[in-house]
Design a protein around this motif. Structure first.
Motif, mmCIF file in Angstrom:
data_model
loop_
_atom_site.group_PDB
_atom_site.id
_atom_site.type_symbol
_atom_site.label_atom_id
_atom_site.label_comp_id
_atom_site.label_asym_id
_atom_site.label_seq_id
_atom_site.Cartn_x
_atom_site.Cartn_y
_atom_site.Cartn_z
ATOM 1 N N LEU A 197 12.391 42.243 33.210
ATOM 2 C CA LEU A 197 11.463 41.270 32.637
ATOM 3 C C LEU A 197 10.343 42.037 31.961
ATOM 4 O O LEU A 197 9.841 43.013 32.510
ATOM 5 N N VAL A 198 9.971 41.613 30.800
ATOM 6 C CA VAL A 198 8.937 42.336 30.076
ATOM 7 C C VAL A 198 7.810 41.392 29.691
ATOM 8 O O VAL A 198 7.923 40.172 29.851
ATOM 9 N N VAL A 199 6.771 41.965 29.141
ATOM 10 C CA VAL A 199 5.592 41.235 28.678
ATOM 11 C C VAL A 199 5.110 40.286 29.763
ATOM 12 O O VAL A 199 5.121 39.075 29.625
ATOM 13 N N GLN A 200 4.651 40.862 30.858
ATOM 14 C CA GLN A 200 4.122 40.072 31.971
ATOM 15 C C GLN A 200 5.173 39.098 32.483
ATOM 16 O O GLN A 200 4.892 37.959 32.787
ATOM 17 N N SER A 201 6.409 39.566 32.497
ATOM 18 C CA SER A 201 7.581 38.798 32.923
ATOM 19 C C SER A 201 7.687 37.439 32.224
ATOM 20 O O SER A 201 8.156 36.476 32.790
ATOM 21 N N ALA A 202 7.250 37.415 30.975
ATOM 22 C CA ALA A 202 7.424 36.191 30.200
ATOM 23 C C ALA A 202 8.752 36.196 29.466
ATOM 24 O O ALA A 202 9.275 35.147 29.112
ATOM 25 N N VAL A 203 9.267 37.388 29.229
ATOM 26 C CA VAL A 203 10.493 37.502 28.446
ATOM 27 C C VAL A 203 11.508 38.284 29.259
ATOM 28 O O VAL A 203 11.164 39.274 29.889
ATOM 29 N N ALA A 204 12.759 37.798 29.236
ATOM 30 C CA ALA A 204 13.807 38.521 29.934
ATOM 31 C C ALA A 204 14.530 39.403 28.930
ATOM 32 O O ALA A 204 15.124 38.897 27.978
ATOM 33 N N ALA A 205 14.455 40.705 29.148
ATOM 34 C CA ALA A 205 15.170 41.618 28.270
ATOM 35 C C ALA A 205 16.471 41.987 28.955
ATOM 36 O O ALA A 205 16.561 42.992 29.639
ATOM 37 N N ASP A 206 17.482 41.124 28.794
ATOM 38 C CA ASP A 206 18.750 41.405 29.448
ATOM 39 C C ASP A 206 19.880 41.277 28.432
ATOM 40 O O ASP A 206 19.657 41.087 27.241
ATOM 41 N N GLY A 207 21.094 41.394 28.918
ATOM 42 C CA GLY A 207 22.250 41.370 28.026
ATOM 43 C C GLY A 207 22.366 40.094 27.208
ATOM 44 O O GLY A 207 22.472 40.160 25.986
ATOM 45 N N PRO A 208 22.366 38.941 27.865
ATOM 46 C CA PRO A 208 22.506 37.714 27.083
ATOM 47 C C PRO A 208 21.442 37.577 25.994
ATOM 48 O O PRO A 208 21.726 37.111 24.892
ATOM 49 N N THR A 209 20.207 38.014 26.323
ATOM 50 C CA THR A 209 19.166 37.936 25.303
ATOM 51 C C THR A 209 19.573 38.723 24.073
ATOM 52 O O THR A 209 19.532 38.210 22.946
ATOM 53 N N LEU A 210 20.000 39.972 24.302
ATOM 54 C CA LEU A 210 20.367 40.805 23.160
ATOM 55 C C LEU A 210 21.563 40.208 22.438
ATOM 56 O O LEU A 210 21.596 40.145 21.206
ATOM 57 N N PHE A 211 22.537 39.750 23.185
ATOM 58 C CA PHE A 211 23.740 39.207 22.558
ATOM 59 C C PHE A 211 23.390 37.990 21.702
ATOM 60 O O PHE A 211 23.781 37.877 20.541
ATOM 61 N N ILE A 212 22.591 37.096 22.283
ATOM 62 C CA ILE A 212 22.269 35.877 21.550
ATOM 63 C C ILE A 212 21.377 36.194 20.364
ATOM 64 O O ILE A 212 21.556 35.662 19.261
ATOM 65 N N GLN A 213 20.429 37.092 20.574
ATOM 66 C CA GLN A 213 19.554 37.421 19.459
ATOM 67 C C GLN A 213 20.342 38.071 18.323
ATOM 68 O O GLN A 213 20.130 37.775 17.154
ATOM 69 N N GLY A 214 21.265 38.965 18.700
ATOM 70 C CA GLY A 214 22.103 39.566 17.668
ATOM 71 C C GLY A 214 22.896 38.513 16.922
ATOM 72 O O GLY A 214 22.967 38.518 15.679
ATOM 73 N N THR A 215 23.480 37.575 17.668
ATOM 74 C CA THR A 215 24.245 36.506 17.037
ATOM 75 C C THR A 215 23.383 35.701 16.085
ATOM 76 O O THR A 215 23.765 35.428 14.943
ATOM 77 N N ILE A 216 22.202 35.325 16.582
ATOM 78 C CA ILE A 216 21.332 34.502 15.752
ATOM 79 C C ILE A 216 20.942 35.258 14.490
ATOM 80 O O ILE A 216 20.929 34.685 13.380
ATOM 81 N N LEU A 217 20.670 36.550 14.638
ATOM 82 C CA LEU A 217 20.271 37.314 13.454
ATOM 83 C C LEU A 217 21.415 37.389 12.452
ATOM 84 O O LEU A 217 21.224 37.192 11.249
ATOM 85 N N ALA A 218 22.617 37.656 12.956
ATOM 86 C CA ALA A 218 23.756 37.751 12.029
ATOM 87 C C ALA A 218 23.991 36.413 11.339
ATOM 88 O O ALA A 218 24.207 36.353 10.120
ATOM 89 N N LEU A 219 23.920 35.338 12.111
ATOM 90 C CA LEU A 219 24.100 34.017 11.515
ATOM 91 C C LEU A 219 22.989 33.723 10.514
ATOM 92 O O LEU A 219 23.225 33.149 9.449
ATOM 93 N N SER A 220 21.776 34.135 10.851
ATOM 94 C CA SER A 220 20.657 33.871 9.958
ATOM 95 C C SER A 220 20.817 34.634 8.656
ATOM 96 O O SER A 220 20.433 34.141 7.594
ATOM 97 N N ILE A 221 21.381 35.826 8.751
ATOM 98 C CA ILE A 221 21.610 36.568 7.503
ATOM 99 C C ILE A 221 22.541 35.748 6.614
ATOM 100 O O ILE A 221 22.285 35.551 5.420
ATOM 101 N N GLY A 222 23.612 35.233 7.210
ATOM 102 C CA GLY A 222 24.521 34.391 6.436
ATOM 103 C C GLY A 222 23.808 33.185 5.853
ATOM 104 O O GLY A 222 23.917 32.877 4.665
#
Lengths: 523, 634, 277, 99
Positions: free
Chosen positions: A80-105
């Motif tokens: 957990l980062v930023v005063q445990s406000a954000v979870a920096a884990d696998g699903p976060t990265l996976f989903i963020q990557g997906t969203i970014l790739a989709l957003s590029i499209g």
């Protein structure tokens, strides 16, 4: 530095210690937020003629940079980062990557202007439709380039929503992703009345549902004394309060999430808004919002309310069945292609919910995989919808699509591919996505859901194949629409969609592995 | 028995057999008008190339010792979902290579025929594109070494069939038929897909070798369930009762489609599925019994319907249904029947394709007339067609020495050999079916080619062009000879043995008791048909009010007697069955489609467009969800 | 104030009085928001609810929020609402006829059901103690001393530590809002600005009242704005009273025209309809 | 008096807001009703903050206010845009997209 802080603290005993912030972990989001802010400045300082290009380059560069940052962060420990406000884990990265790739499209579609002189966006949103002023704006070649920073804010919100580790941040992120979409939905150049109507409906219903979120949040806070997911999970076993409080709160929060991912009976906005919004925005919304909402749904329900799984599972079952059935059956008689895709998106939400209802580890990874597959086929399909035009702009009525396969076999073939993918037929990503979620559901003891799901996908296959038959086995109408040759940008978006759909159809394992490695959510 | 051997030599390019037609289909479908000029040539070349490749492989395979006659051609490893690794590979063995030869061989002939038949169709190129797509999918279906590949091919042939039935979709009947075929097939496909899921859940693999080696320790109930689900899939694709109703309507497609897909190949996929799954069925007696029952019922059902149809293509379609019933019956008999079922399938492929092409030739000559009451006496203007059609006819009714005689008798014999009451019932059903087959097929021939001409004045029948007659001739040769080649000395049974297991039965004696009785039944059937349709002029209009016509022809007292004693009950039975078929089964299928359509059409008005209504139902949903959650909690 | 007291469930009498006086008023005002025909009335009722809530915040140890409520909500948000209401037209009244069949009944049923569920959910929460915010506002350190603090300090501390990211992210919301409002309202001039000359021509060519409209008349006994001016020929000028005022005075039963000069009443009523500059 | 009454009050206000959304036709009033719902939630938050003895509830209420303010700006901008096009602020009149 530290010395200075110590000095400062000594000088003023009331000084608030500066919080520790792991900038690297949230770098992808910071990049997108930053690019959005720079985009606003571009609006203010760059001459009008250069704005569109500047914004496009800036936004694309930002998204790519953020994607790189996501990839670079994969090695970081899960925490957990930023005063445990954000979870920096696998699903976060996976989903963020997906969203970014989709957003590029999606961004490529938003930026593309090659479809004739008129893009899909208004020249000036403030012009009244049908007035001389509007025509003058069009003649002057104006373009509402604020679309870009707005879209970037939405992307940032989408990235934050599933990453948030407390309900407050989730709520703020929900609004960050929604507000720009409300605005963007109203900016279609053609059929302004429909577009504005879509914006109003989306806004009113969206605000209505987020009010429920807030009230649910309040009740959960009352129960758990905190809104952090971990604390909520702990409180489920330790709290001395009656469960009814958290149950109602959980229901209200769940409703708001179901609204965003178009679960029945909170799906009403979907067909209307999908139809009315400018097509690139529909593509963006359909892909991105769904990914973000499902990501948040998984995190909230598995991490915070996992202890109540026995209670919410039956309800999710009901919602999943209703969602699949409504999406499948109402799609059958739709005549507008965007509306049809909207009902299809409802049905897909239902399919994903079946895996969600199983609440196993496999359901987490299969949902992630489904989201990737679905997002890309969706972007691609809407990209083609954008290209089928006649003199009045897009020809969305299905009767106008008759014989399109004869006129432009390549584009119609690609569209057919996306439809096959949505139907879950080989050789596309859709097949494995369906296999994955249904298998997860089956193994998780949701066999009846799988049966309903298979039947519902048979019905949806009927309407997808109907379009394919319509396009290929009949002669085109004499004055039918043509498929505009896509410009480089939208061609790139379509190619992206095709590539992902086929690659995931043939060798899904890489992404399945990724999804599997990404889960479980940090608890 | 189940070991396979890695591919080498010619077998390492097995994938080309599928890839060639697939690539050709892609070119033809996506190529647009540019391919109009040469599209049909490419379309023919593709299956021919596959056929040649198949022949080479067949020759190589035959040259190998028996234990090595199963070659697994691993195409690529496909790790799909966590924990299972589907090796998508192609398996060349006796069973699959037989199908490959049938599909590409008969398929090529029908492709050639189509050049002539579809010559005037502006969309001929597309037609060939779909045709090649079909061939590729069908080849994948039979060559795949696992159920997943089989399923992909299965869906592929379904899609191609759908596209081809609806090829003339400007005809509403064709569009409806396509839809019906699609819907009915989905029911079957559903069964197959669930069977595969159950299989995977139980055995953890899709591959034939994996599943078959695991069945021995499996729970019989599970195996029965899998078997019944597979049977459901087979019923859908092979038009078996209760999912048979789409086949007759599918005749709305172009005749070559009926010949290739709805007679020779695709509809036999169900037989292939059961034969391929032999190890499962052998351990699942209940499912096996169900298979035989379905087969027997269908063979009678189809035969009786065949008696009532005046539309030549529908009569042939009914006969297809009935003949596939024989095959299903045979493969349901276990090791004793697999070889005969498949052999009948192969010979049937020849003569039924020949019959359909002949029918197409007749239609070609008579301005697309299909009503047999408007034919008659066509033997004279169309001698070649008559000769080939006649040979195929003799084959199908089991005329001694022709191919159908060998294979059908073998099935009847095997059914009797099953022993017990069930064996007797099944065998007798098959026997009676043979008699009825002789009757209605004779009826078709007599009404079409013999008797007095009844065609319209502006119709000038003529022989078809060479590109159409040659395939018919070749198929006729096959109808004559395939039986000898396959059956004499149990050659085919031995060839198939490594795949489906040995039968302890000695090879069938053509002159057995059952064989003789069958022969007698056939003679009776032909005789009745001759009495009714040769000695008596056939009315150009169907005798709908047969009461009145009987009265008008009172002088033919014997015929009247015949009619009232034999015909009328038969007609009633027939009508009943046709009624059942049209109303109940079709009704159910159309009803499902109409239900969804109507339901959807009505339900969509719930989406009123009023924000406040939406908000209301959201609040209602909230209340229901909250209440549900609180109730679940207790 | 002793930080160690454990506040029981009971609050002070003053607070109870405050609640029982203003709570019902808040409910009534909320009912007003839902049922007032006039939109401005609804807005004012909402403002009332918000003010009462501010009071309740203050009573519940949330002075900072109380002020934010007054300043942000009642001050800014409500003003925005009123501003837009004015823009859209204050005189818009809703028809009371419900056009959607069954909407009212279903709403009442769903609303009551929902309320019951909420009450049940809250009522069954078995909340037995109320901690009170004394500890939170004035925490003690290890030595038992009360640390510096107070509500605003502690709120600030939380916002800038635990909730700092959410706080930063809200800036994105504010930028979005500003950008959105600008996009939908700001128009770049694409047509050349019309000159005085063109404006003049436009006005005269149309032939509609080139000069300013006459002001209201002023008489010895009536100097209100709804008193029409007299024309040279002794008749009343229809144009001298703005439409809205005419409607208002008609609503309130006041004759727009002095009764002593009643001959003009007819002409005035007729002008109430047609005059749409 | 127990702080619970504040919670009951907030439930009543929240429901009234929801009912108002369903009953009012003027888009601005509909939106005001949504604001009423948010305010009710804030009351619950503040009350829970006091019951729980920590300040998080107040912080959340503060965030809700900020979000609501932004939402109001966007929402009213959208509503005004529609009003300028159609000369009507009634939500029943935006009814072209349906079925």
């Amino acid at each position: 530095m530290r010395l200075l802080a110590a000095f400062h603290a000594a000088a003023n005993p009331n000084a608030i210690p500066a919080p520790h912030i792991e900038y690297r972990a949230i770098l992808p989001m910071l990049i997108v937020f930053g690019v959005a802010c720079v985009g606003v400045l571009v609006e203010a300082f760059v001459p009008r003629v250069h704005r569109a290009v500047t914004q496009t380059v800036l936004a694309l560069a930002g998204l790519v940079a953020a994607l790189v940052a996501v990839v670079a962060n994969t090695g970081l420990p899960r925490r957990l980062v930023v005063q445990s406000a954000v979870a920096a884990d696998g699903p976060t990265l996976f989903i963020q990557g997906t969203i970014l790739a989709l957003s590029i499209g999606a961004l490529l579609l938003i930026a593309d202007r090659s479809i004739g002189a008129d893009s899909d966006f208004v020249a000036q949103a403030a012009d009244l439709p049908g007035t001389e002023q509007e025509r003058a704006s069009v003649r002057a070649g104006l373009r509402q380039t604020e679309v870009f920073p707005l879209a970037m804010f939405a992307v940032a919100g989408m990235m934050l929503f599933p990453a948030a580790n407390d309900l407050v941040l989730a709520f703020v992120a929900l609004e960050v992703l929604s507000l720009p979409l409300y605005l963007l939905a109203g900016m279609a150049r053609r059929r302004r009345l429909l577009s504005q109507e879509a914006a109003v409906k989306y806004f009113l219903l969206g605000a209505f549902s987020s009010a429920f979120f807030v009230y649910g949040l309040a009740l959960v806070y009352g129960y758990a004394k905190s809104v952090e997911y971990g604390d909520i999970a702990t409180s489920l076993t330790s709290s001395d309060r009656g469960d009814s409080l958290v149950i109602v709160g959980l229901a209200l929060i769940g409703i708001s999430l179901l609204f965003k991912l178009s679960g029945v009976p909170f799906h009403w906005w979907t067909p209307d808004v999908y139809q009315g919004a400018p097509t690139p925005i529909t593509a963006f919304m359909a892909a991105g919002t769904k990914v973000a909402a499902f990501g948040a749904l998984l995190r909230v329900f598995f991490v915070a309310f996992g202890g109540l799984a026995w209670d919410w599972r039956p309800v999710v079952w009901g919602v999943a069945i209703a969602t699949m059935v409504v999406g499948a059956i109402l799609g059958v008689t739709q005549t507008d292609v965007k509306r049809l895709l909207a009902y299809s998106s409802i049905a897909h939400a239902g399919f994903i919910l079946t895996a969600f209802a199983a609440t196993t580890r496999a359901s987490e990874s299969s949902v992630l995989f489904y989201l990737v597959a679905y997002g890309f086929m969706n972007i691609g399909a809407f990209a083609i919808v954008m290209l089928v035009r006649d003199a009045d702009g897009e020809a969305n009525h299905l009767s106008r699509w008759v014989g399109l396969g004869r006129r432009s076999p390549l584009m119609a073939g690609i569209f057919a591919l996306f439809l096959l993918a949505m139907a879950g037929l080989p050789p596309t990503s859709g097949l494995w996505a369906k296999v994955a979620v249904f298998q997860a559901a089956y193994q998780g003891g949701a066999g009846p859901l799988v049966i309903v799901g298979v039947l519902a996908s048979a019905v949806t296959a009927y309407y997808y194949l109907r379009i394919i038959v319509l396009m290929f086995s009949q002669e085109p109408a004499v004055e039918g629409p043509t498929v505009v040759m896509p410009g480089a940008l939208s061609a790139a978006a379509i190619a992206l969609g095709v590539a992902v759909t086929i690659v995931l159809g043939v060798v899904p394992q890489t992404v399945l592995d990724l999804a599997d490695k990404a889960v479980p959510f940090l608890r | 028995m189940l070991t396979t051997h890695a591919a080498s030599g010619v077998f390492s390019v097995t994938w080309l057999i599928i890839a060639i037609p697939l690539a050709s289909a892609a070119v033809l479908i996506l190529g647009g008008r540019r391919t109009d000029r040469w599209g049909h040539l490419l379309g023919v070349a593709a299956p021919l190339a596959s056929f040649v490749l198949g022949l080479v492989e067949f020759a190589t395979l035959v040259g190998k010792p028996e234990v090595e006659r199963s070659i697994d051609n691993h195409v690529f490893g496909w790790t799909i979902v966590e924990g299972f690794h589907a090796d998508i590979g192609l398996q060349v063995d006796a069973l699959s290579i037989s199908f490959v030869l049938l599909i590409t061989g008969v398929g090529s002939l029908i492709h050639i025929y189509s050049i002539g038949y579809m010559a005037h169709d502006p969309k001929r190129r597309l037609f060939f594109g779909y045709f090649n797509l079909f061939v590729a999918a069908m080849l994948l279906l039979v060559l795949g070494d696992n159920y997943l590949a089989l399923y992909i091919g299965w869906e592929g042939v379904g899609l191609a069939s759908y596209l081809l039935i609806g090829f003339w979709s400007y005809k509403p009947s064709a569009a409806t038929a396509a839809k019906k075929a699609f819907v009915v097939n989905r029911v079957g496909d559903f069964g197959l897909s669930v069977a595969i899921m159950v299989m995977f859940a139980t055995f953890g693999t899709f591959s034939f070798t994996g599943v078959f080696s695991a069945v021995h320790g499996a729970d019989p109930a599970t195996l029965n369930a899998i078997g019944l689900l597979l049977l459901l899939g087979a019923c859908g694709k092979s038009a078996q009762v209760p999912l048979q109703s789409w086949l007759l309507d599918a005749m709305e497609g172009p005749t070559p489609v009926s010949a290739l897909i709805h007679a020779a190949t695709m509809v036999t996929a169900g037989v292939y599925l059961v034969a391929r799954s032999a190890p499962i069925f052998d351990l699942a007696p209940t499912a096996q019994l169900a298979v035989t029952v379905v087969g027997a019922v269908t063979l009678l059902f189809g035969a009786i319907i065949g008696c009532a149809k005046d539309d030549i293509k529908k009569a042939l379609a009914a006969s297809t249904m009935s003949q596939i019933g024989y095959m299903i019956l045979a493969v349901g008999l276990g090791p004793a029947g697999y070889a005969f079922g498949i052999a009948h399938l192969l010979t049937h492929g020849f003569f039924k394709a020949g019959l359909f092409l002949g029918a197409g030739s007749v239609m070609h000559a008579t301005k697309d007339e299909v009503d047999m009451r408007r034919f008659g006496g066509l033997a004279k203007p169309m001698p070649l067609t008559f000769a080939t059609f006649g040979l195929a006819y003799l084959a199908i009714i089991g005329f001694p020495g022709l191919s159908g005689w060998f294979t059908k008798d073998a099935i009847i014999d095997a059914a009797y050999h099953k022993g017990g009451t069930s064996g007797f019932v099944l065998g007798s059903a098959a026997l009676i079916g043979a008699g009825i087959t002789a009757f209605y097929m004779s009826r078709v021939v007599f009404m079409t080619f013999l008797g007095r001409p009844r065609w319209e004045a502006d119709v000038h029948p003529h022989e078809s062009p060479k590109v159409m007659t040659w395939p018919m001739i070749l198929l006729a040769v096959g109808s004559i000879g395939a039986g000898y080649v396959l059956m004499l000395g149990g050659r085919f049974a031995n060839f198939l043995a490594p795949v489906v297991g040995h039968s302890e039965e000695p090879s069938v004696q053509p002159a057995s008791t059952a064989g003789l009785v069958t022969l007698a039944a056939m003679v009776v059937g032909v005789g009745i048909a001759a009495l009714m349709y040769l000695r008596r002029p056939v009315p150009a209009v169907a005798p709908a009010g047969s009461f009145a016509t009987v009265a008008a022809r009172r002088d033919l007292y014997g015929d009247a007697f015949n009619e009232s004693v034999f015909m009328r009950p038969g007609q009633y039975l027939t009508r009943l069955l046709v009624f059942f078929d049209n109303r109940v089964v079709d009704g159910a299928v159309n009803g499902i489609a109409a239900f969804f359509g109507g339901f959807s059409g009505r339900l969509r008005y719930v989406q009123t467009g009023f924000v406040r209504s939406y908000a209301l139902s959201m609040l209602g949903g909230v209340a229901i969800l909250v209440a549900a959650l609180l109730m679940v909690r207790g | 104030m002793s930080p160690t007291i454990l506040a029981a469930m009971h609050t002070s009498g003053t607070e109870a009085a405050l609640f029982w006086i203003f709570g019902p008023i808040a409910v009534l005002a909320a009912l007003g928001v839902v049922f007032a025909r006039n939109t401005v009335h609804a807005a004012l009722m909402l403002g009332g609810v918000m003010l009462i809530l501010a009071l309740f915040y203050a009573a519940q140890d949330a002075p900072f929020l109380a002020f934010v409520q007054v300043i942000v909500y009642t001050g800014a948000v409500m003003m925005l609402f009123l501003f837009v209401l004015m823009l859209v037209g204050v005189d818009t009244k809703e028809r009371l006829v419900e056009t959607l069949r069954g909407q009212r009944l279903a709403t009442v049923v769903a609303g009551l059901g929902f309320l019951l569920l909420l009450i049940a959910g809250i009522g069954n929460a078995a909340i037995r103690t109320s901690e009170g915010l004394a500890n939170a506002n004035y925490p003690t350190n290890a030595a038992g001393q009360i640390q510096s603090g107070g509500n605003i300090y502690q709120v600030a501390k939380l916002i800038f530590t635990r909730y700092v990211f959410a706080f930063e992210v809200t800036s994105a919301l504010l930028i979005t809002a500003a950008l959105g409002a600008m996009v939908l309202a700001h128009r770049q001039r694409v047509m050349p600005r019309r000159t005085q000359y063109e404006l003049m021509r436009e006005r005269f060519v149309r032939g509609a009242h080139p000069t300013p409209l006459p002001g209201p008349g002023v008489y010895a006994r009536h100097n209100a704005v709804d008193t029409p001016a007299l024309l040279p020929d002794g008749s009343f000028s229809e144009l001298s009273v703005p439409t809205r005022i005419r409607e208002l005075s008609a609503e309130q039963g006041r004759r727009p025209v002095p009764s002593s000069l009643g001959s003009a009443a007819g002409s005035d009523r007729s002008s109430a309809e047609g005059d749409e500059r | 008096m127990s702080p619970m009454f504040y919670l009951y009050l907030s439930a009543v206000l929240f429901t009234l807001g929801a009912v108002g959304v369903l009953l009012r036709r003027n888009a601005i009033v509909v939106f005001m009703c949504i604001e009423l719902m948010l305010n009710a939630a804030n009351l619950a938050l503040v009350t829970f903050s006091r019951i729980n003895g920590n300040l998080d509830g107040q912080i959340i209420a503060f965030f809700v206010m900020v979000v609501a303010a932004a939402e109001v700006v966007v929402g009213l901008a959208v509503i005004v845009a529609v009003f300028r096009t159609r000369r009507s602020a009634s939500v029943d009149d935006v009814n072209l997209l349906k079925y």
